[in-house]
Write an enzyme that holds these catalytic residues in place. Structure first.
Site, mmCIF file in Angstrom:
data_model
loop_
_atom_site.group_PDB
_atom_site.id
_atom_site.type_symbol
_atom_site.label_atom_id
_atom_site.label_comp_id
_atom_site.label_asym_id
_atom_site.label_seq_id
_atom_site.Cartn_x
_atom_site.Cartn_y
_atom_site.Cartn_z
ATOM 1 N N ASP A 159 -1.062 17.267 -8.174
ATOM 2 C CA ASP A 159 -2.237 17.784 -8.897
ATOM 3 C C ASP A 159 -2.901 18.892 -8.082
ATOM 4 O O ASP A 159 -3.344 19.909 -8.613
ATOM 5 C CB ASP A 159 -3.231 16.638 -9.146
ATOM 6 C CG ASP A 159 -2.528 15.413 -9.696
ATOM 7 O OD1 ASP A 159 -2.059 15.468 -10.832
ATOM 8 O OD2 ASP A 159 -2.388 14.412 -8.956
ATOM 9 N N HIS A 187 -4.720 9.660 -10.124
ATOM 10 C CA HIS A 187 -3.639 10.562 -10.567
ATOM 11 C C HIS A 187 -3.393 10.254 -12.050
ATOM 12 O O HIS A 187 -2.427 9.580 -12.417
ATOM 13 C CB HIS A 187 -2.374 10.319 -9.734
ATOM 14 C CG HIS A 187 -1.184 11.068 -10.260
ATOM 15 N ND1 HIS A 187 -1.114 12.433 -10.295
ATOM 16 C CD2 HIS A 187 -0.020 10.635 -10.812
ATOM 17 C CE1 HIS A 187 0.032 12.805 -10.826
ATOM 18 N NE2 HIS A 187 0.708 11.728 -11.156
HETATM 19 P P1 NAD Z 1 13.653 7.989 -12.556
HETATM 20 O O1 NAD Z 1 13.696 7.021 -13.680
HETATM 21 O O2 NAD Z 1 14.503 9.208 -12.597
HETATM 22 O O3 NAD Z 1 14.003 7.229 -11.201
HETATM 23 C C1 NAD Z 1 13.390 6.025 -10.855
HETATM 24 C C2 NAD Z 1 14.366 5.227 -10.061
HETATM 25 O O4 NAD Z 1 13.695 4.066 -9.587
HETATM 26 C C3 NAD Z 1 15.577 4.749 -10.912
HETATM 27 O O5 NAD Z 1 16.771 5.082 -10.257
HETATM 28 C C4 NAD Z 1 15.362 3.241 -10.967
HETATM 29 O O6 NAD Z 1 16.564 2.510 -11.031
HETATM 30 C C5 NAD Z 1 14.629 3.014 -9.656
HETATM 31 N N1 NAD Z 1 13.954 1.723 -9.560
HETATM 32 C C6 NAD Z 1 13.384 0.987 -10.541
HETATM 33 N N2 NAD Z 1 12.908 -0.162 -10.039
HETATM 34 C C7 NAD Z 1 13.168 -0.138 -8.715
HETATM 35 C C8 NAD Z 1 12.930 -1.047 -7.657
HETATM 36 N N3 NAD Z 1 12.333 -2.230 -7.869
HETATM 37 N N4 NAD Z 1 13.325 -0.716 -6.415
HETATM 38 C C9 NAD Z 1 13.952 0.456 -6.182
HETATM 39 N N5 NAD Z 1 14.216 1.354 -7.146
HETATM 40 C C10 NAD Z 1 13.822 1.060 -8.397
HETATM 41 O O7 NAD Z 1 12.111 8.357 -12.327
HETATM 42 P P2 NAD Z 1 11.485 9.570 -11.518
HETATM 43 O O8 NAD Z 1 11.324 10.703 -12.450
HETATM 44 O O9 NAD Z 1 12.189 9.751 -10.236
HETATM 45 O O10 NAD Z 1 9.994 9.014 -11.287
HETATM 46 C C11 NAD Z 1 9.758 7.911 -10.456
HETATM 47 C C12 NAD Z 1 8.279 7.523 -10.499
HETATM 48 O O11 NAD Z 1 7.469 8.560 -9.960
HETATM 49 C C13 NAD Z 1 7.725 7.261 -11.903
HETATM 50 O O12 NAD Z 1 6.865 6.135 -11.869
HETATM 51 C C14 NAD Z 1 6.934 8.517 -12.193
HETATM 52 O O13 NAD Z 1 5.948 8.293 -13.171
HETATM 53 C C15 NAD Z 1 6.343 8.777 -10.838
HETATM 54 N N6 NAD Z 1 5.810 10.116 -10.595
HETATM 55 C C16 NAD Z 1 4.675 10.216 -9.889
HETATM 56 C C17 NAD Z 1 4.126 11.446 -9.596
HETATM 57 C C18 NAD Z 1 2.856 11.578 -8.814
HETATM 58 O O14 NAD Z 1 2.384 12.710 -8.669
HETATM 59 N N7 NAD Z 1 2.263 10.518 -8.303
HETATM 60 C C19 NAD Z 1 4.777 12.594 -10.036
HETATM 61 C C20 NAD Z 1 5.962 12.474 -10.762
HETATM 62 C C21 NAD Z 1 6.468 11.212 -11.045
HETATM 63 C C1 LMR Z 2 3.141 13.922 -13.271
HETATM 64 O O1 LMR Z 2 1.941 14.070 -13.026
HETATM 65 O O2 LMR Z 2 3.893 14.858 -13.584
HETATM 66 C C2 LMR Z 2 3.752 12.556 -13.149
HETATM 67 O O3 LMR Z 2 2.826 11.633 -12.681
HETATM 68 C C3 LMR Z 2 4.415 12.137 -14.382
HETATM 69 C C4 LMR Z 2 3.417 11.726 -15.425
HETATM 70 O O4 LMR Z 2 3.572 10.625 -15.939
HETATM 71 O O5 LMR Z 2 2.511 12.494 -15.711
#
Ligand code: NAD
Ligand code: LMR
Length: 334
Positions: A159, A187
């Protein structure tokens, strides 16, 4: 050469990890002289994908990577780690709010908090990325009582980067000429991106953002809503949540923890609140402006807060209180 550090990335078969692991492995996060043991954790059905990721890291032939461990076992993954980047969890799909993920993901962070408590070094630095990141981070803190709360943070740097990029784009300047924007709170779409204390360099001259932009309506309107809604906009466009920009933000966040923030500058991250700062209730993981020295953050205090900001800072805190209570209720019954 230094001793290798052990860095765990969870969700290592997922899309964020696919960009992040390369950034870490080539030395962009912990430095070009820091050897690494990379630990990749994912769930059992993803083990063959994880094997492919391991092969690719090996095939990059990067000199800092001394060992790669790929596993679906938390006791192996968390053993003696120096850093944990907790990405693994379910991402939001179109139409969902981040708090809709609470039930799906809270259990993961309870279990991984327990694993940190039992197996990690007590000095471990933990960054929670999986959404809802602030509340998951609080769950992990509570599940790892032997590790100092100050070792935990959650990602609001994406962000923060989005806010800097919007200002830079509006002014036609490079984003590194925008400093000290703040993300307050969750967030989520209630976060408050605040440019009141930010400065920019325009044609070599440092000035406040409001003097440079001269458009208060934009700063109080579109600027805030674009940043608040950016995650949803990326999901709508890509049909997948942000990954490249998330990996870059994780790298920026962890690099600042490792090496500190430059003098006079601050960055935003979700950290535990103590009830004494900016009237934010205690026992929340709330995004504040922080400065980092010796791998330790401190909140930038005493910034003047106007009524417009105060109202928005409170609203996002209220959402976090609600999320905390829902998570506690849910976790007490599992
Ligand atoms: P994705 O689905 O591509 O990958 C997630 C991975 O986590 C998958 O491979 C899944 O099998 C694995 N997983 C699920 N449960 C698990 C566990 N108990 N232990 C280990 N691995 C596990 O998702 P992504 O796009 O990589 O996003 C991951 C997370 O990050 C999501 O929750 C998304 O919302 C979050 N995210 C946060 C921010 C932020 O700014 N805070 C930004 C983007 C995404
Ligand atoms: C983002 O901010 O891009 C991630 O946290 C994904 C979402 O769910 O918004």
């Amino acid at each position: 050469m230094a001793e290798p550090i052990k860095v765990l990335v969870t969700g290592a078969a997922g899309q964020i990890a696919y960009s992040l692991l390369y950034n870490i492995a080539k030395g962009d996060v912990f430095g070009k002289d820091q050897p690494l043991i990379l630990v990749l954790l994912d769930i059992t059905p993803m083990m063959s994908v994880l094997e492919g990721v391991l092969m690719e890291i090996r095939d990059c032939a990067l000199p800092l990577v001394r060992e790669i461990i790929a596993t679906d076992k938390e006791e192996e993954a968390f053993n003696c780690i120096d850093v944990a980047i907790l990405v693994g969890s379910m991402p939001r799909r179109e139409g969902m709010e981040r708090k809709d993920l609470l039930q799906a993901n809270a259990k993961i962070f309870k279990s991984q908090g327990n694993a940190l408590d039992k197996f990690a070094k007590k000095t471990v630095k933990v960054l929670v990325v999986g959404n809802p990141a602030n509340t998951n981070c609080l769950t992990a803190i509570k599940s790892a009582p032997s590790i100092p709360k100050e070792n935990f943070s959650c990602l609001t740097r994406l962000d923060n980067n989005r806010a800097r990029a919007q200002i830079a784009y509006k002014l036609g300047i490079p984003s590194n000429d925008v400093k000290n924007v703040i993300i307050w709170g969750n967030h989520s779409s209630t976060q408050y991106p605040d440019a009141n204390h930010a400065t920019v360099k325009v044609q070599g001259k440092e000035m406040s953002v409001s003097d440079a932009i001269k458009d208060d309506a934009w700063l109080k309107g579109d600027f805030i809503s674009i940043v608040q809604q950016r995650g949803a906009a990326v999901i709508r466009a890509r049909k997948l949540s942000s990954a490249m920009s998330a990996a870059k933000a994780i790298s920026d966040h962890m690099k600042d923890i490792w090496f500190g923030t430059p003098e006079g500058e601050w960055v935003s991250m979700g950290v535990i609140s103590n009830g004494n700062t900016y009237n934010i209730p205690n026992d929340l993981v709330y995004s504040f402006p922080v400065q980092i020295k010796n791998k330790t953050w401190s909140i930038v205090e005493c910034l003047p807060i106007n009524d417009f900001s105060c109202e928005r800072m409170k609203a996002t805190a209220s959402e976090l209180v609600e999320e905390r209570d829902t998570a506690a209720e849910f976790l007490s019954s599992v």
